[in-house]
Design an enzyme around this catalytic site. Structure first.
Site, mmCIF file in Angstrom:
data_model
loop_
_atom_site.group_PDB
_atom_site.id
_atom_site.type_symbol
_atom_site.label_atom_id
_atom_site.label_comp_id
_atom_site.label_asym_id
_atom_site.label_seq_id
_atom_site.Cartn_x
_atom_site.Cartn_y
_atom_site.Cartn_z
ATOM 1 N N SER A 1 -18.953 7.551 8.183
ATOM 2 C CA SER A 1 -18.175 6.368 7.837
ATOM 3 C C SER A 1 -18.343 6.014 6.353
ATOM 4 O O SER A 1 -18.094 6.841 5.485
ATOM 5 C CB SER A 1 -18.597 5.213 8.752
ATOM 6 O OG SER A 1 -17.738 4.121 8.636
ATOM 7 N N HIS B 1 -13.572 8.783 9.290
ATOM 8 C CA HIS B 1 -12.664 8.155 10.264
ATOM 9 C C HIS B 1 -11.867 7.059 9.580
ATOM 10 O O HIS B 1 -12.151 6.667 8.443
ATOM 11 C CB HIS B 1 -13.443 7.596 11.459
ATOM 12 C CG HIS B 1 -14.282 6.392 11.127
ATOM 13 N ND1 HIS B 1 -14.480 5.350 12.006
ATOM 14 C CD2 HIS B 1 -14.970 6.059 10.016
ATOM 15 C CE1 HIS B 1 -15.257 4.438 11.456
ATOM 16 N NE2 HIS B 1 -15.573 4.851 10.256
#
Length: 375
Positions: A97, A120
């Protein structure tokens, strides 16, 4: 010889290795604001650390983090990119992330054997009406574009391919990362212990809750005692920066904390006061909404956050609108308006103005009748 060691706690520190080299350790969540215990990586903390390191020509940044705030990650990425030193990123376990964004700041990115990178789409929580939800979705799209631009600059991949990777919440091993341009090399001598059980992953003794992610990495299943102990080799222990090993010292109460660590106690109190001021300021900003003043007053006294109070205000607003709608329905029913004879409508149904006038005349006539024929 394998040994059993306690799980490490979050680490964020910086140290000089020599006059010209330094090491920055990011083994903690990426957050916007520093916590009371300084157990998170923040833009302010990184900026302060880089300043304290002084004029160094090489900085090694060690990462083992499941990410956090995308804005904090982008800010830290930019601080490292703007620094004059050569930046070497070493992924000692996980760079997921927002932590993967920080990793892209490296002039050289090295993955340990068993380490992983995950990318993501950004996501958030939101409460509000349709307009606000659409605005939030548009904002997330803009943030996604910023992330893609960072990955594109590092990897050289086209935007469409990167968008597919973000949509799929893609996990990359060291070899995958090198093949796709997210890293430069895999350090075969550096072994990373990695396992997962019930959505809780462990990378080099650091535990990460991955249940909020859209996909889970293909890792070996952890042991039953994974919550407390982890088997590591001496070689793996060398991966941990200074201060990352050993048993935690416990503090029983605030009085002991103040006695043993007066500086930390003072900082914690100061941070607490500031957080409380911010909470009250954010709550008072909601008080101008219709019917919100009483809800805000209760939220302040009960220690609720502005987000919790906002949900209560929305619920109260919906209940108020429902009650108002029911009251109007009852008033209309009691007025007898439903008794207006339909045959008083004008014969010329194609004339909207005449139709409206006839309906109005019929309503007035019925109203006068209810009032005893008053004119």
């Amino acid at each position: 010889m394998p040994t059993m060691t306690r799980k490490t706690t979050p680490i964020f520190n910086a140290k000089k290795v020599s006059n010209s080299t330094a090491e920055l350790t990011l083994y903690a969540p990426i957050e916007d604001q520093e916590s009371w215990w300084y157990d998170s990586v923040t833009p302010k903390g990184v900026m302060r650390s880089l300043k304290n390191l002084g004029n160094v020509s090489e900085i090694t940044v060690r990462i083992n983090s499941n990410g956090g705030s995308v804005f904090a990650g982008l800010a830290i990425y930019q601080y490292l990119k703007d620094h004059s030193a050569t930046i070497t990123i070493k992924v000692d376990g996980l760079a997921a992330s927002a932590a993967s964004i920080i990793a892209m700041a490296g002039d050289n990115i090295v993955m340990g054997t068993g380490a992983m990178i995950m990318v993501h789409n950004p996501w958030t929580y939101v409460v509000g009406e349709a307009r606000e939800l659409r605005e939030t979705a548009d904002m997330l799209d803009k943030i996604s574009e910023s992330l893609i631009s960072v990955y594109k600059e590092r990897t050289g991949k086209d935007e469409a391919a990167l968008k597919q990777m973000l949509d799929a919440s893609t996990w990359l091993t060291g070899d995958d990362a090198v093949a796709k341009g997210f890293a430069d090399e895999v350090d075969r001598k550096t072994k990373v212990s990695a396992s997962i059980k019930n959505g809780i992953a462990t990378f080099n003794n650091q535990r990460f809750d991955l249940r909020a992610f859209a996909s889970i990495p293909p890792l070996p299943e952890g042991d039953e005692d994974d919550d407390t102990l982890e088997e590591t080799t001496e070689e793996q222990e060398e991966l941990s920066p200074e201060g990352a090993k050993g048993d935690e010292e416990t503090v029983k109460d605030l009085a002991e904390l103040q006695a043993k660590y007066p500086d930390i106690f003072k900082a914690a109190v100061s941070a607490g006061v500031q957080q409380e001021r911010t909470r009250i300021t954010e709550l008072n900003a909601l008080a101008d909404a219709p019917g919100a003043a009483a809800i805000v007053a209760v939220a302040i006294s009960e220690g609720k956050s502005a987000a919790e109070a906002a949900i209560d205000i929305v619920k109260a607003s919906k209940e108020r609108l429902t009650d108002e709608g029911n009251r109007r329905q009852n008033d209309a029913k009691n007025s007898g308006i439903d008794k207006v004879p339909p045959d008083e409508a004008p014969e010329n149904k194609d004339d909207p103005e005449a139709t409206s006038q006839a309906e109005a005349d019929a309503i007035v006539a019925e109203y006068k009748n209810l009032r005893g024929g008053l004119k």
